[in-house]
Design a protein around this motif. Structure first.
Motif, PDB file in Angstrom:
ATOM      1  N   HIS A 132      30.391 -10.360 -11.985  1.00 25.19           N
ATOM      2  CA  HIS A 132      30.386 -11.818 -12.037  1.00 25.19           C
ATOM      3  C   HIS A 132      29.927 -12.280 -13.417  1.00 25.19           C
ATOM      4  O   HIS A 132      29.265 -11.554 -14.158  1.00 25.19           O
ATOM      5  CB  HIS A 132      29.468 -12.390 -10.959  1.00 25.19           C
ATOM      6  N   SER A 133      30.281 -13.495 -13.772  1.00 24.43           N
ATOM      7  CA  SER A 133      29.854 -14.083 -15.031  1.00 24.43           C
ATOM      8  C   SER A 133      29.042 -15.346 -14.730  1.00 24.43           C
ATOM      9  O   SER A 133      29.573 -16.321 -14.185  1.00 24.43           O
ATOM     10  CB  SER A 133      31.066 -14.429 -15.897  1.00 24.43           C
TER      11      SER A 133
ATOM     12  N   PRO B  19      26.268 -11.962 -15.075  1.00 26.54           N
ATOM     13  CA  PRO B  19      25.893 -10.899 -14.136  1.00 26.54           C
ATOM     14  C   PRO B  19      24.557 -11.206 -13.486  1.00 26.54           C
ATOM     15  O   PRO B  19      23.777 -12.025 -13.992  1.00 26.54           O
ATOM     16  CB  PRO B  19      25.811  -9.657 -15.046  1.00 26.54           C
ATOM     17  N   PRO B  20      24.268 -10.588 -12.362  1.00 27.31           N
ATOM     18  CA  PRO B  20      22.974 -10.851 -11.693  1.00 27.31           C
ATOM     19  C   PRO B  20      21.800 -10.327 -12.518  1.00 27.31           C
ATOM     20  O   PRO B  20      21.885  -9.280 -13.153  1.00 27.31           O
ATOM     21  CB  PRO B  20      23.114 -10.097 -10.370  1.00 27.31           C
TER      22      PRO B  20
ATOM     23  N   HIS C 158      23.068  -4.654  -5.409  1.00 31.18           N
ATOM     24  CA  HIS C 158      24.216  -5.552  -5.331  1.00 31.18           C
ATOM     25  C   HIS C 158      25.465  -4.737  -5.024  1.00 31.18           C
ATOM     26  O   HIS C 158      25.482  -3.512  -5.200  1.00 31.18           O
ATOM     27  CB  HIS C 158      24.414  -6.309  -6.653  1.00 31.18           C
TER      28      HIS C 158
ATOM     29  N   SER D 186      31.379  -5.444  -6.801  1.00 33.96           N
ATOM     30  CA  SER D 186      32.086  -6.642  -7.256  1.00 33.96           C
ATOM     31  C   SER D 186      31.127  -7.668  -7.844  1.00 33.96           C
ATOM     32  O   SER D 186      31.467  -8.372  -8.799  1.00 33.96           O
ATOM     33  CB  SER D 186      32.865  -7.256  -6.092  1.00 33.96           C
ATOM     34  N   GLU D 187      29.909  -7.757  -7.305  1.00 42.43           N
ATOM     35  CA  GLU D 187      28.952  -8.737  -7.807  1.00 42.43           C
ATOM     36  C   GLU D 187      28.472  -8.404  -9.217  1.00 42.43           C
ATOM     37  O   GLU D 187      28.026  -9.297  -9.942  1.00 42.43           O
ATOM     38  CB  GLU D 187      27.747  -8.817  -6.869  1.00 42.43           C
TER      39      GLU D 187
END
Length: 281
Positions: free
Chosen positions: A49-50, A52-53, A42, A45-46
């Motif tokens: 995220h909320s 997360p991946p 990834h 920046s990814e």
């Protein structure tokens, strides 16, 4: 055929509990590697995220290209591999020879020499950095690979490990080889070393891992990007204002692959070397 005796219920419960605990420990130990795989595929920046991946992404090739562009990751891996292989081969051989001499030769001052080897294990690395750096600078070895390899070839842990292995080697075999006309070096390489392959394999793994993960000393010695090792190069991805987390995770994942391969190759010798002392008692 005799029927198999069924284990008592408490023994089966205890065995199942131990198996469950070991399985849980194995899963927990694999979580960091799974996260490195996910984070390495990834963008940085990814990762924030909320939520997360939780699955691998599609940025693997882009992250690989970025690693190669920023730190020359392929060259860095070759640098680390070359340094680690040369250091491991020379250090293991030197440790085996020193351990053999301390175990099988009787000479004045042997106990004092063994005590000095033990004493070196109590000296912190940080105390040695300044005098060693001055020594390498006086020799003109700054930014050279021999400055990374040579100062720490005499590994006190390896010497003591091999000495303990050679103590149990029967003197009768040595005397027989000498009577047959075998020289000391030939006896050592053809008679003694093959008998301590498990301990030598364990030493190779420990030595390679220590050199592969070494950071402080290569950081002091190497100041050109084309000479960096993997830990030093990955450290450059952490800047004052920005950290390339994807690059760090992908680089760390790729850096563990040689260690995993080495362990798989020497797994039998590693386990035998660790258990050898326990089985002899």
């Amino acid at each position: 055929m005799t029927p198999r005796t069924r284990r008592p219920l408490p023994a089966r419960i205890g065995r199942a509990a131990v198996t469950a605990v070991l399985a849980a420990g194995a899963v927990v130990s694999l979580v960091p590697f799974a996260w490195m795989v996910i984070a390495g595929t990834h963008s940085s920046s990814e990762l924030f995220h909320s939520p997360p991946p939780f699955l691998p992404g599609g940025e693997l090739l882009r992250n690989l290209a970025h690693l190669q562009e920023t730190i020359g990751f392929g060259r860095v891996m070759l640098n680390s591999l070359g340094i680690a292989v040369v250091y491991t081969a020379l250090s293991a051989l030197l440790s085996a020879m020193c351990g053999y001499g301390l175990a099988k030769y009787r000479f004045r001052g042997r106990g004092l020499l063994l005590g000095l080897v033990l004493a070196t294990m109590m000296i912190p690395l940080q105390v040695l950095l300044v005098p060693l750096f001055q020594m390498m600078a006086n020799l003109g070895w700054i930014n050279t690979y021999q400055a990374v390899i040579l100062p720490f070839l005499a590994n006190s842990f390896g010497i003591l490990l091999m000495r303990q292995s050679f103590l149990d080697f029967p003197d009768e075999l040595l005397e027989s080889a000498r009577i047959d006309g075998s020289g000391e070096l030939r006896t050592f390489y053809q008679v003694v070393l093959p008998c301590v392959r498990p301990q030598l394999g364990a030493l190779v793994i420990f030595t390679f891992m220590g050199q592969w993960n070494s950071f402080i000393w290569p950081l002091l010695m190497l100041n050109k990007q084309e000479t960096y090792t993997v830990p030093v190069a990955l450290n450059t991805l952490t800047g004052l204002t920005r950290v390339d987390y994807s690059g760090l995770m992908l680089g760390s994942l790729l850096a563990t692959l040689p260690l995993v391969l080495l362990f798989l190759l020497f797994q039998r010798q590693f386990v035998s070397g660790l258990l050898g002392g326990a089985l002899k008692g």
